[in-house]
Every structure is written in C-alpha cells, then in structure tokens.
Design a protein around this motif. Structure first.
Motif, PDB file in Angstrom:
ATOM      1  N   UNK A   6      -6.473  -0.923   7.596  1.00  0.00           N
ATOM      2  CA  UNK A   6      -5.591  -1.119   8.741  1.00  0.00           C
ATOM      3  C   UNK A   6      -6.035  -0.264   9.919  1.00  0.00           C
ATOM      4  N   UNK A   7      -5.777  -0.733  11.119  1.00  0.00           N
ATOM      5  CA  UNK A   7      -6.006   0.050  12.333  1.00  0.00           C
ATOM      6  C   UNK A   7      -4.750   0.886  12.559  1.00  0.00           C
ATOM      7  N   UNK A   8      -4.888   2.203  12.391  1.00  0.00           N
ATOM      8  CA  UNK A   8      -3.740   3.108  12.358  1.00  0.00           C
ATOM      9  C   UNK A   8      -3.924   4.229  13.370  1.00  0.00           C
ATOM     10  N   UNK A   9      -2.819   4.666  13.958  1.00  0.00           N
ATOM     11  CA  UNK A   9      -2.831   5.862  14.809  1.00  0.00           C
ATOM     12  C   UNK A   9      -1.559   6.660  14.551  1.00  0.00           C
ATOM     13  N   UNK A  10      -1.580   7.926  14.965  1.00  0.00           N
ATOM     14  CA  UNK A  10      -0.402   8.784  14.866  1.00  0.00           C
ATOM     15  C   UNK A  10       0.057   9.130  16.276  1.00  0.00           C
ATOM     16  N   UNK A  11       1.360   9.193  16.433  1.00  0.00           N
ATOM     17  CA  UNK A  11       1.958   9.501  17.721  1.00  0.00           C
ATOM     18  C   UNK A  11       3.106  10.483  17.498  1.00  0.00           C
ATOM     19  N   UNK A  12       3.210  11.463  18.364  1.00  0.00           N
ATOM     20  CA  UNK A  12       4.337  12.395  18.298  1.00  0.00           C
ATOM     21  C   UNK A  12       5.530  11.781  19.027  1.00  0.00           C
ATOM     22  N   UNK A  13       6.667  11.796  18.356  1.00  0.00           N
ATOM     23  CA  UNK A  13       7.923  11.297  18.915  1.00  0.00           C
ATOM     24  C   UNK A  13       9.012  12.326  18.636  1.00  0.00           C
ATOM     25  N   UNK A  14      10.204  12.090  19.174  1.00  0.00           N
ATOM     26  CA  UNK A  14      11.342  12.957  18.873  1.00  0.00           C
ATOM     27  C   UNK A  14      12.485  12.112  18.318  1.00  0.00           C
ATOM     28  N   UNK A  15      13.236  12.705  17.409  1.00  0.00           N
ATOM     29  CA  UNK A  15      14.431  12.074  16.850  1.00  0.00           C
ATOM     30  C   UNK A  15      15.639  12.819  17.400  1.00  0.00           C
ATOM     31  N   UNK A  16      16.500  12.100  18.076  1.00  0.00           N
ATOM     32  CA  UNK A  16      17.595  12.693  18.831  1.00  0.00           C
ATOM     33  C   UNK A  16      18.932  12.226  18.280  1.00  0.00           C
ATOM     34  N   UNK A  33       0.846  -1.202   0.000  1.00  0.00           N
ATOM     35  CA  UNK A  33       0.000   0.000   0.000  1.00  0.00           C
ATOM     36  C   UNK A  33       0.879   1.249   0.000  1.00  0.00           C
ATOM     37  N   UNK A  34       1.884   1.266   0.852  1.00  0.00           N
ATOM     38  CA  UNK A  34       2.774   2.427   0.916  1.00  0.00           C
ATOM     39  C   UNK A  34       3.550   2.601  -0.394  1.00  0.00           C
ATOM     40  N   UNK A  35       4.025   1.502  -0.942  1.00  0.00           N
ATOM     41  CA  UNK A  35       4.791   1.569  -2.193  1.00  0.00           C
ATOM     42  C   UNK A  35       3.938   2.101  -3.342  1.00  0.00           C
ATOM     43  N   UNK A  36       2.688   1.665  -3.413  1.00  0.00           N
ATOM     44  CA  UNK A  36       1.795   2.125  -4.486  1.00  0.00           C
ATOM     45  C   UNK A  36       1.566   3.627  -4.415  1.00  0.00           C
ATOM     46  N   UNK A  37       1.626   4.179  -3.223  1.00  0.00           N
ATOM     47  CA  UNK A  37       1.423   5.618  -3.032  1.00  0.00           C
ATOM     48  C   UNK A  37       2.741   6.388  -3.023  1.00  0.00           C
ATOM     49  N   UNK A  55      -3.708   8.181   5.929  1.00  0.00           N
ATOM     50  CA  UNK A  55      -4.945   8.082   5.147  1.00  0.00           C
ATOM     51  C   UNK A  55      -4.985   6.821   4.294  1.00  0.00           C
ATOM     52  N   UNK A  56      -3.901   6.512   3.609  1.00  0.00           N
ATOM     53  CA  UNK A  56      -3.875   5.344   2.733  1.00  0.00           C
ATOM     54  C   UNK A  56      -4.040   4.045   3.520  1.00  0.00           C
ATOM     55  N   UNK A  57      -3.381   3.958   4.659  1.00  0.00           N
ATOM     56  CA  UNK A  57      -3.484   2.741   5.459  1.00  0.00           C
ATOM     57  C   UNK A  57      -4.882   2.587   6.054  1.00  0.00           C
ATOM     58  N   UNK A  58      -5.481   3.688   6.482  1.00  0.00           N
ATOM     59  CA  UNK A  58      -6.870   3.651   6.974  1.00  0.00           C
ATOM     60  C   UNK A  58      -7.801   3.148   5.876  1.00  0.00           C
TER      61      UNK A  58
END
Length: 143
Positions: free
Chosen positions: A64-74, A23-27, A57-60
C-alpha cells in the motif's frame, strides 16, 4: 498531544479496502477511527489505530502507498454549537483546518474530533489556553 494518523492511497477497486483491513487484523492492529475521501478513481483512507508504527510498516510491506500525518484529537462540548465554539477559537487564531472527522465518544458530555490543521503546535497552544481538552496520543490509541 500530537496523534499519528495513517493515510493510505486506495484505488477504487472491489476488495481493496477489505484487503487493507485484513492486513491490520492479521497483525492485531485495532482501528480507532477512520475517514475516506474519494473520487471516481481513488480514495484516501485516514486511520487512527492503536499501533500506528506497526500499521505503517505492515501496510507498506503489503504494497500500500502509506504516509503518516500528525493530527490532534480535541474534546468538543457535546451540545448544539459545541463544534462552532472550537472552530471560532481556531479561526480567531487564523489557523486553517484542512479536514476533520469524529472519533468514538469518550464520555456523555464530550464529543471527540480529529483535526488536521496548519500550524499544529500553535493550534495545540491556543486550544489549551482556552481550556479545551487536547488528548494525548496514548488516550486516543486506547479508545
């Protein structure tokens, strides 16, 4: 400085992960980092992608059961004890780490680690005050 992470609940069934990546590759959505935590029945796939809103959006739409989470890259000093230095800073501020995983290396002298922490804004402030590099989202999505 917050990075959007996509989390996907996956049943432990043959081909389910392959379907998600298709799905991700197609998009034309590129995976920058991933982590899978599993049990015998299901797993949670955590993804950093170059287009998090589109991926969500594409995964939904694909069911798929999808959520977004805020993270940090250090940025972590790439030497023995480098991660311990960062963890000591967070521990000193009594900031709990829920989980972490690595990103591809940006340079030869820094490793990159994604952290999901309690009190995200405070973690960013404390790390920056100590001179630790916290990457902006565009830097992470462009890795």
């Amino acid at each position: 400085m917050k990075v959007q992470q996509i989390s996907v609940f996956l049943e432990n069934k043959s081909g389910r992960l392959a379907m998600l990546t298709k799905v991700l590759a197609q998009e034309k959505i590129n995976i920058r980092a991933l982590s899978i935590a599993d049990t015998t029945d299901f797993g949670i796939l955590r993804l950093i992608v170059d287009q998090p809103d589109a991926a969500y959006l594409m995964l939904k739409r694909a069911g798929f059961t999808v959520s977004e989470t805020a993270v940090i890259a250090v940025e972590i000093p790439d030497h023995p004890g480098g991660l311990a230095e960062i963890l000591d800073i967070l521990a000193g501020a009594e900031i709990n780490i829920e989980y972490c995983y690595a990103l591809p290396q940006k340079s030869n002298d820094k490793a990159l680690v994604v952290f999901r922490v309690e009190r995200l804004d405070e973690a960013i402030r404390v790390l920056l005050e100590k001179g630790v590099g916290v990457l902006k989202e565009d830097s992470v999505y462009g890795i």
